[in-house]
Design a protein around this motif. Structure first.
Motif, PDB file in Angstrom:
ATOM      1  N   ARG A 172       1.944   1.637  -3.505  1.00 23.49           N
ATOM      2  CA  ARG A 172       0.812   2.126  -4.303  1.00 23.49           C
ATOM      3  C   ARG A 172       0.585   3.611  -4.068  1.00 23.49           C
ATOM      4  N   TRP A 173       0.663   4.030  -2.827  1.00 21.94           N
ATOM      5  CA  TRP A 173       0.444   5.433  -2.502  1.00 21.94           C
ATOM      6  C   TRP A 173       1.541   6.301  -3.103  1.00 21.94           C
ATOM      7  N   GLN A 174       2.782   5.863  -2.989  1.00 22.51           N
ATOM      8  CA  GLN A 174       3.891   6.671  -3.481  1.00 22.51           C
ATOM      9  C   GLN A 174       3.940   6.724  -5.007  1.00 22.51           C
ATOM     10  N   TYR A 175       3.549   5.638  -5.664  1.00 22.63           N
ATOM     11  CA  TYR A 175       3.733   5.544  -7.102  1.00 22.63           C
ATOM     12  C   TYR A 175       2.444   5.542  -7.906  1.00 22.63           C
ATOM     13  N   GLY A 176       1.305   5.498  -7.254  1.00 20.36           N
ATOM     14  CA  GLY A 176       0.036   5.379  -7.964  1.00 20.36           C
ATOM     15  C   GLY A 176      -0.208   6.438  -9.014  1.00 20.36           C
ATOM     16  N   ILE A 177       0.156   7.652  -8.720  1.00 18.74           N
ATOM     17  CA  ILE A 177      -0.081   8.728  -9.665  1.00 18.74           C
ATOM     18  C   ILE A 177       0.817   8.595 -10.886  1.00 18.74           C
TER      19      ILE A 177
ATOM     20  N   THR B 106       2.166   5.764 -12.215  1.00 18.39           N
ATOM     21  CA  THR B 106       2.194   4.480 -12.909  1.00 18.39           C
ATOM     22  C   THR B 106       1.327   4.487 -14.152  1.00 18.39           C
TER      23      THR B 106
ATOM     24  N   GLU C 111       0.827  -1.209   0.000  1.00 13.17           N
ATOM     25  CA  GLU C 111       0.000   0.000   0.000  1.00 13.17           C
ATOM     26  C   GLU C 111       0.861   1.259   0.000  1.00 13.17           C
ATOM     27  N   VAL C 112       1.988   1.231   0.694  1.00  8.47           N
ATOM     28  CA  VAL C 112       2.899   2.373   0.667  1.00  8.47           C
ATOM     29  C   VAL C 112       3.413   2.578  -0.761  1.00  8.47           C
TER      30      VAL C 112
END
Length: 113
Positions: free
Chosen positions: A68-73, A75, A65-66
């Motif tokens: 995903r949060w750090q890289y979600g934007i 990806t 989840e960390v």
């Protein structure tokens, strides 16, 4: 290195070019990992950071989840950019690199190859 210092410039997750339904989870993981070796490196960095902060138990779900949060934007690719099916495989890879972390993660038997 703290999670805040992780590189955002390599945050594009590439997907294997084959349909997931034809391969085992392990085969899909191997193909994904080969295309995205940075994920393991960042999971390793996050785990080391947790150890440095004194945590004695870590969940791979939290680490995912960390990421995903750090890289979600940043990806691009398929809807499942960081597939939960690969969590146990990443823990096993982390422990291959750092056996001293074996008490940090709860491991279960893999039922599906």
């Amino acid at each position: 290195m703290t999670p805040v210092q992780l590189e955002l410039s390599i945050a594009v997750i590439r997907q294997p070019d084959h349909p997931a339904g034809k391969l085992s989870i392990q085969e899909r993981f191997e193909a994904f990992h080969e295309l995205n070796p940075w994920i393991l490196r960042h999971l390793e960095t996050l785990t080391a950071d947790c150890v440095e902060r004194g945590l004695t138990r870590i969940g791979i779900g939290m680490l995912f989840e960390v990421l995903r949060w750090q890289y979600g934007i940043a990806t691009q690719g398929e809807p499942w950019k960081l597939n939960n099916d690969f969590r146990s495989r990443y823990v096993r890879r982390l422990l291959e690199l750092h056996p001293e972390w074996s008490s940090l993660f709860e491991m279960r038997k893999i039922h599906t190859v």
